[in-house]
Structures are given as C-alpha cells and as structure tokens.
Design a protein around this motif. Structure first.
Motif: not given
Length: 256
Positions: A172-185, A237-244
């Motif tokens: 679920f985590t993996l697919h959500l990351a792809q799905l919601l990435g365009a929103r910066g989530i 946090s913003s420190d984790g902004r590039w980890v998804t």
C-alpha cells in the motif's frame, strides 16, 4: 535543540493512547504539531497522552473510534472534522500516521476465519479507507506514514496472519507514494522490531526474554518507542521531503 519543524501543522496518529503510537504523538507535538490522539477503547490512556503533551507545552486532543470497520473510519473522521473546524475553521491536516493495529499469537493451524478477518480489518482495511476518505482533507505537501513491522523482512511463521497484514501495508505504501507524488505528498512505512511496550511486557520483562531480544539486535539492546518516533518525526518533517515509497527498517539491525 528543538527546532519545532512541524509548527503550524496538524498530525493525526491512530492508536496513539499507548506504546509506539503514544511515543509518536509526543514527538510530533514536541516538534510543534497539533496532534489528534486517536484511541480505540482506552479513553483514559488517550487522555493521559494528551495531558503529557500539554504538560510539555504542546497541543493535542483525543478522538475515539474502533477501527474494525468502515463505520469506525467514518466516525473517526467525523470527530476529527468537528474538532478541527472548531479549532482552526477547516478540516484540513498535514500528517497521517497509520499506527493502530492488532497482533495475534495464533499459528497458521490455529487461526480462525474470524481472527483472520479482524486482523485484516484493523491492520489493512482501516488504513486503506482512512487514506481514501482523507484525500480531500490531507494538504498538498503532506505526509502519510504507515507503521509496518520488521516481520516483513524476518520470517516469523508462528504469527503468519499478522505478517501478511504488514506485507500488505508495505505494498500500500509503495503504490500510494506513486499515486500521491504529484501532490507533493510523501508516503513511507516504518518497520519496527521488538519495542519495549505494554504489548511485549509479559515476556520482554523477564530475564530470558530480555536477553533473547537484545541478542537479536546488532546494536545489542531492545528498542524504545522514542526510537520509532524519531524516525517518524524525520519523515514527517521537511527534512524527509525527498524520501518517499520507502520501507524503513527500524529493527536495530535484528537478524542481520
């Protein structure tokens, strides 16, 4: 030094009345977030968590709902909406931590259909529909953090059904990351090992149990809720902004 990296943000932590969830709620509040402390049935423990947050200078409130059905998810969100609108004028939030879950001591042979269904209802179905129903509430640039388990890497066949639910949460985590990435989530899973909580106290607080757990870890000790909470705070946090889309091993190097 506390940088208050989450000042002005709102976090929802399920299963936050005790254990790892309580540790996460305390940590996010210390970072400046307003924390919704969810509980299933332990209202007293949730109130204690809120009181501890407030005593440390943070802000929080408790919301109760049993997450074993879609009705429970909808009740949680209804209570959350009412409280957030009262406090902020809107029902938007920034961080969702899917921590609530239940375990089992049943083997493959012992597991009943009823137990199987309940484990999947609480550990998989509830996070799925909580995310689904929160898509319009979660702000762009927000965070979803799923609390998974080291059993998705380490074989523990004696708790098979629980392991399956956590494997589903990782997917679920993996697919959500792809799905919601365009929103910066960003969407990540944190995978704890053995943590010194009430759930494990009966065996972990024995001499043999403690020794066994310590020997599993490359770091030679048992994990604490704060060990997991610190990782969640980073990804939130913003420190984790590039980890998804990551499954972050937080077992202390167990069974390397």
């Amino acid at each position: 030094m506390n940088l208050k990296r989450l000042k002005g943000q709102i976090a929802v932590v399920t299963g936050a009345s005790r254990g790892i969830g309580r540790g996460i709620a305390l940590r996010l509040a210390a970072e400046g977030a307003l924390v919704a402390v969810h509980y299933g049935t332990r209202i007293g423990a949730a109130v204690e968590t809120v009181s501890a947050i407030e005593a440390a200078g943070g802000t929080a409130f408790a919301i109760g709902a049993e997450l074993d059905s879609l009705d429970g998810v909808e009740l949680l969100l209804q209570c959350l909406d009412e409280e957030l609108i009262r406090r902020t004028g809107a029902n938007q939030f920034d961080i969702l931590v899917n921590n609530a879950g239940i375990g089992t001591s049943s083997s493959l042979e012992e597991t009943s259909e009823e137990e199987f269904d309940r484990l999947f209802a609480v550990n998989v179905k509830a996070p799925f529909f909580l995310v689904q129903q929160s898509l319009g509430r979660l702000r762009d640039g927000g965070r979803i953090i799923n609390i998974s388990s080291g059993v998705t890497r380490i074989a523990y066949p004696h708790i098979m059904t629980y392991n399956l639910t956590k494997g589903a949460l990782n997917t679920f985590t993996l697919h959500l990351a792809q799905l919601l990435g365009a929103r910066g989530i960003t969407v990540n899973a944190v995978m704890p090992g053995i943590i010194d909580t009430e759930v494990n106290a009966s065996w972990l607080h024995t001499t043999d149990g403690r020794k066994m757990a310590e020997e599993m870890s490359a770091l030679g000790r048992v994990g604490k809720p704060s060990d997991i909470a610190d990782i969640v705070a980073f990804t939130a946090s913003s420190d984790g902004r590039w980890v998804t889309g990551q499954m972050i091993d937080a077992t202390g190097g167990s069974h390397l």
